[in-house]
Write a protein that holds these residues in place. Structure first.
Motif, PDB file in Angstrom:
ATOM      1  N   ASP A  37      35.908  18.201  45.692  1.00 31.21           N
ATOM      2  CA  ASP A  37      34.489  18.071  45.437  1.00 31.21           C
ATOM      3  C   ASP A  37      33.918  19.412  44.988  1.00 31.21           C
ATOM      4  N   PRO A  38      33.397  19.485  43.775  1.00 29.15           N
ATOM      5  CA  PRO A  38      32.806  20.749  43.337  1.00 29.15           C
ATOM      6  C   PRO A  38      31.469  20.983  44.032  1.00 29.15           C
ATOM      7  N   VAL A  39      31.123  22.258  44.200  1.00 29.49           N
ATOM      8  CA  VAL A  39      29.831  22.629  44.764  1.00 29.49           C
ATOM      9  C   VAL A  39      28.858  22.764  43.600  1.00 29.49           C
ATOM     10  N   GLU A  40      27.736  22.057  43.711  1.00 31.58           N
ATOM     11  CA  GLU A  40      26.715  22.136  42.678  1.00 31.58           C
ATOM     12  C   GLU A  40      25.428  22.619  43.314  1.00 31.58           C
ATOM     13  N   VAL A  41      24.819  23.645  42.702  1.00 33.06           N
ATOM     14  CA  VAL A  41      23.562  24.191  43.193  1.00 33.06           C
ATOM     15  C   VAL A  41      22.626  24.338  42.008  1.00 33.06           C
ATOM     16  N   ALA A  42      21.384  23.902  42.184  1.00 31.48           N
ATOM     17  CA  ALA A  42      20.384  24.057  41.131  1.00 31.48           C
ATOM     18  C   ALA A  42      19.069  24.485  41.764  1.00 31.48           C
ATOM     19  N   ALA A  43      18.356  25.371  41.074  1.00 31.20           N
ATOM     20  CA  ALA A  43      17.046  25.838  41.523  1.00 31.20           C
ATOM     21  C   ALA A  43      15.963  25.122  40.736  1.00 31.20           C
ATOM     22  N   TYR A  44      14.867  24.808  41.422  1.00 36.60           N
ATOM     23  CA  TYR A  44      13.746  24.106  40.795  1.00 36.60           C
ATOM     24  C   TYR A  44      12.454  24.843  41.112  1.00 36.60           C
ATOM     25  N   PHE A  45      11.639  25.016  40.081  1.00 37.25           N
ATOM     26  CA  PHE A  45      10.352  25.682  40.218  1.00 37.25           C
ATOM     27  C   PHE A  45       9.201  24.780  39.756  1.00 37.25           C
ATOM     28  N   ASP A  46       9.527  23.713  39.067  1.00 38.85           N
ATOM     29  CA  ASP A  46       8.548  22.746  38.563  1.00 38.85           C
ATOM     30  C   ASP A  46       8.998  21.339  38.938  1.00 38.85           C
ATOM     31  N   ILE A 140      18.408  20.047  50.480  1.00 41.61           N
ATOM     32  CA  ILE A 140      17.233  20.507  49.747  1.00 41.61           C
ATOM     33  C   ILE A 140      16.591  21.565  50.633  1.00 41.61           C
ATOM     34  N   HIS A 141      16.393  22.761  50.085  1.00 44.64           N
ATOM     35  CA  HIS A 141      15.937  23.876  50.912  1.00 44.64           C
ATOM     36  C   HIS A 141      15.114  24.830  50.062  1.00 44.64           C
ATOM     37  N   GLY A 142      14.053  25.366  50.614  1.00 44.48           N
ATOM     38  CA  GLY A 142      13.273  26.349  49.871  1.00 44.48           C
ATOM     39  C   GLY A 142      11.913  26.575  50.482  1.00 44.48           C
ATOM     40  N   ILE A 159      18.687  22.692  45.375  1.00 47.11           N
ATOM     41  CA  ILE A 159      19.368  21.473  45.790  1.00 47.11           C
ATOM     42  C   ILE A 159      20.852  21.749  45.661  1.00 47.11           C
ATOM     43  N   SER A 160      21.532  21.673  46.791  1.00 47.16           N
ATOM     44  CA  SER A 160      22.957  21.991  46.854  1.00 47.16           C
ATOM     45  C   SER A 160      23.743  20.741  47.201  1.00 47.16           C
TER      46      SER A 160
END
Length: 182
Positions: A37-46, A140-142, A159-160
């Motif tokens: 399982d690959p680790v996927e992380v994305a940042a969101y500002f909008d 989901i963290h922030g 979102i990781s």
């Protein structure tokens, strides 16, 4: 017994992405070393609210939320729908005046709520987390508060898609509930 020993060892190393394989001669060796399982992380500002709602809607088993305050009705409605589908939905919030005055009445909808008092195991500190665990695979963290006003602030989330991270956050979620009861 070699078979029992191999089975026992396999049980330990599988959590690190390894496995024991046996060749045609009966010789066992360790294989792997990377999770499939690959680790996927994305940042969101909008469009943060929409990103969170999309993940909630995709939940199949579990949604655990730990947020200081919960006043955003759209999130509450989405959690309620998932709870009605049989998904395990649990929420941890602060037990303070803000929650009493503005917080959603999620427990009235059958959602399991745990309120943490600033006078609990944490001393005078407030619980200021903002995280959500979905299916023990997504976190989901922030800085984004689950409040009606959050859309008007400069906020962010990540979102990781990472099982290990999800388990770390799950342990913290369980600790928050356990400390509250102590």
């Amino acid at each position: 017994n070699g078979e029992e020993l191999a089975e026992l060892l396999s049980g330990y190393i599988k959590h690190d992405g390894y496995e024991l394989i046996q060749d045609k001669l009966g010789i066992r060796r360790v294989s792997g070393g990377a999770f499939s399982d690959p680790v996927e992380v994305a940042a969101y500002f909008d469009n943060i609210r929409e990103e969170i709602i999309e993940r909630i809607r995709g939940a199949e088993f579990v949604i655990w939320v730990a947020v200081a305050w919960f006043t955003e009705k759209r999130f509450g409605n989405e959690l309620w729908k998932k709870q009605k589908e049989g998904i395990n939905v649990r929420v941890v919030v602060n037990d303070d005046q803000n929650t009493k005055k503005h917080g959603l009445k999620l427990a009235d909808e059958g959602i399991e709520i745990h309120k943490i008092s600033p006078n609990s195991e944490f001393g005078a500190k407030i619980m200021h987390n903002k995280f959500c665990i979905i299916d023990f695979e997504c976190v989901i963290h922030g800085s984004y508060n689950w409040t009606s006003n959050a859309e008007y602030n400069n906020e962010s989330i990540t979102i990781s898609e990472d099982r290990k991270l999800a388990l770390d956050f799950s342990r913290e979620f369980v600790r928050l509930i356990a400390d509250k009861k102590a």
